[in-house]
Design a protein around this motif. Structure first.
Motif, PDB file in Angstrom:
ATOM      1  N   UNK A   1       0.846  -1.196   0.000  1.00  0.00           N
ATOM      2  CA  UNK A   1       0.000   0.000   0.000  1.00  0.00           C
ATOM      3  C   UNK A   1       0.880   1.244   0.000  1.00  0.00           C
ATOM      4  N   UNK A   2       0.393   2.307  -0.624  1.00  0.00           N
ATOM      5  CA  UNK A   2       1.077   3.582  -0.508  1.00  0.00           C
ATOM      6  C   UNK A   2       0.942   4.036   0.939  1.00  0.00           C
ATOM      7  N   UNK A   3       2.040   4.419   1.542  1.00  0.00           N
ATOM      8  CA  UNK A   3       2.036   4.774   2.958  1.00  0.00           C
ATOM      9  C   UNK A   3       1.142   5.985   3.238  1.00  0.00           C
ATOM     10  N   UNK A   4       1.166   6.993   2.374  1.00  0.00           N
ATOM     11  CA  UNK A   4       0.419   8.226   2.632  1.00  0.00           C
ATOM     12  C   UNK A   4      -1.070   8.108   2.339  1.00  0.00           C
ATOM     13  N   UNK A   5      -1.423   7.393   1.254  1.00  0.00           N
ATOM     14  CA  UNK A   5      -2.827   7.354   0.830  1.00  0.00           C
ATOM     15  C   UNK A   5      -3.524   6.040   1.143  1.00  0.00           C
ATOM     16  N   UNK A   6      -2.778   5.006   1.494  1.00  0.00           N
ATOM     17  CA  UNK A   6      -3.289   3.652   1.733  1.00  0.00           C
ATOM     18  C   UNK A   6      -3.834   3.007   0.461  1.00  0.00           C
ATOM     19  N   UNK A   7      -3.515   3.556  -0.707  1.00  0.00           N
ATOM     20  CA  UNK A   7      -3.955   2.968  -1.973  1.00  0.00           C
ATOM     21  C   UNK A   7      -3.259   1.622  -2.179  1.00  0.00           C
ATOM     22  N   UNK A   8      -4.012   0.639  -2.683  1.00  0.00           N
ATOM     23  CA  UNK A   8      -3.472  -0.695  -2.925  1.00  0.00           C
ATOM     24  C   UNK A   8      -2.573  -0.680  -4.152  1.00  0.00           C
ATOM     25  N   UNK A   9      -1.360  -1.220  -4.006  1.00  0.00           N
ATOM     26  CA  UNK A   9      -0.349  -1.186  -5.058  1.00  0.00           C
ATOM     27  C   UNK A   9      -0.049  -2.574  -5.612  1.00  0.00           C
ATOM     28  N   UNK A  10      -0.112  -3.616  -4.792  1.00  0.00           N
ATOM     29  CA  UNK A  10       0.220  -4.959  -5.262  1.00  0.00           C
ATOM     30  C   UNK A  10       0.358  -5.921  -4.110  1.00  0.00           C
ATOM     31  N   UNK A  11       1.038  -7.022  -4.379  1.00  0.00           N
ATOM     32  CA  UNK A  11       1.237  -8.040  -3.361  1.00  0.00           C
ATOM     33  C   UNK A  11       2.651  -8.587  -3.434  1.00  0.00           C
ATOM     34  N   UNK A  12       3.149  -9.061  -2.312  1.00  0.00           N
ATOM     35  CA  UNK A  12       4.497  -9.628  -2.265  1.00  0.00           C
ATOM     36  C   UNK A  12       4.608 -10.506  -1.031  1.00  0.00           C
ATOM     37  N   UNK A  13       5.576 -11.382  -1.051  1.00  0.00           N
ATOM     38  CA  UNK A  13       5.742 -12.200   0.135  1.00  0.00           C
ATOM     39  C   UNK A  13       6.952 -13.098   0.107  1.00  0.00           C
ATOM     40  N   UNK A  14       7.193 -13.640   1.262  1.00  0.00           N
ATOM     41  CA  UNK A  14       8.189 -14.686   1.452  1.00  0.00           C
ATOM     42  C   UNK A  14       7.389 -15.972   1.591  1.00  0.00           C
ATOM     43  N   UNK A  15       7.700 -16.964   0.781  1.00  0.00           N
ATOM     44  CA  UNK A  15       6.948 -18.213   0.858  1.00  0.00           C
ATOM     45  C   UNK A  15       7.881 -19.403   0.697  1.00  0.00           C
ATOM     46  N   UNK A  16       7.316 -20.569   0.867  1.00  0.00           N
ATOM     47  CA  UNK A  16       8.122 -21.800   0.862  1.00  0.00           C
ATOM     48  C   UNK A  16       9.268 -21.681   1.860  1.00  0.00           C
ATOM     49  N   UNK A  17       8.976 -21.085   3.005  1.00  0.00           N
ATOM     50  CA  UNK A  17       9.991 -20.859   4.030  1.00  0.00           C
ATOM     51  C   UNK A  17      10.443 -22.198   4.600  1.00  0.00           C
ATOM     52  N   UNK A  18      11.750 -22.422   4.549  1.00  0.00           N
ATOM     53  CA  UNK A  18      12.374 -23.623   5.099  1.00  0.00           C
ATOM     54  C   UNK A  18      13.256 -23.191   6.267  1.00  0.00           C
ATOM     55  N   UNK A  19      12.869 -23.566   7.466  1.00  0.00           N
ATOM     56  CA  UNK A  19      13.634 -23.140   8.636  1.00  0.00           C
ATOM     57  C   UNK A  19      14.927 -23.927   8.792  1.00  0.00           C
ATOM     58  N   UNK A  20      15.008 -25.048   8.145  1.00  0.00           N
ATOM     59  CA  UNK A  20      16.254 -25.804   8.079  1.00  0.00           C
ATOM     60  C   UNK A  20      16.329 -26.366   6.672  1.00  0.00           C
TER      61      UNK A  20
END
Length: 178
Positions: A73-92
């Motif tokens: 999200x845009x920090x000032x307007x809260x407008x939605x911009x997209x998506x992102x993430x960390x996935x397939x997290x392997x702790x070992x």
């Protein structure tokens, strides 16, 4: 896992909320023509119900410790911009995948590289990971540029690394390390 919002140079990354569904769906519909080749789930008729199903899956990933998916999200307007993430997290052995998409109307503003850097800091800091992989289908030049701008190292091409629309696809493998 910690689900506190992240800040990325004018952007806010936070877990999805049900109230985000309409904006998420509108962004997917706006961007489907450009994204569908690489992300077949995107479509010109993507619905808020589909977004809610995705949000539920994201909550499951957080609960299982296997993914941290964020809305951008845009920090000032809260407008939605997209998506992102960390996935397939392997702790070992302490690594994960990093993915991102930015709505069509917000591309060309260095959103994705800022997000990649913020997510890498999360991975190497609070999550204690030692490697972040960015896997980009061969031909997806925009995502290649994002990985490079964010400082990721191009390791090579992995054959049949992705499945896109049911078919194997070669992919560039990029990595970030602390």
């Amino acid at each position: 896992m910690d689900d506190r919002p992240l800040h990325a140079d004018g952007l806010l990354l936070r877990p999805f909320e049900e109230a985000d569904a309409a904006a998420f769906a509108a962004a997917v519909r706006e961007s489907a023509v450009g994204m569908q080749r690489w992300m077949p789930w995107s479509s010109a008729d993507y619905s808020a119900d589909q977004a809610l199903q995705w949000f539920q899956a994201c909550r499951g990933g957080w609960a299982a410790g296997s993914a941290c998916e964020y809305g951008i999200f845009e920090q000032d307007t809260a407008a939605f911009v997209g998506g992102a993430g960390l996935n397939k997290i392997q702790h070992d052995p302490r690594f994960c995948n990093l993915g991102y998409w930015v709505r069509q109307s917000c591309r060309g503003q260095s959103v994705a590289p800022r997000v990649v850097r913020a997510l890498a800091a999360q991975a190497f800091g609070p999550l204690g990971l030692q490697r972040v992989e960015i896997v980009v289908a061969v031909g997806n030049l925009a995502s290649e540029r994002v990985a490079e701008k964010a400082g990721a190292f191009r390791e090579g091409v992995a054959r049949n690394r992705l499945v896109i629309d049911g078919r194997p696809a070669d992919a560039h493998m990029f990595s970030l390390v602390p």
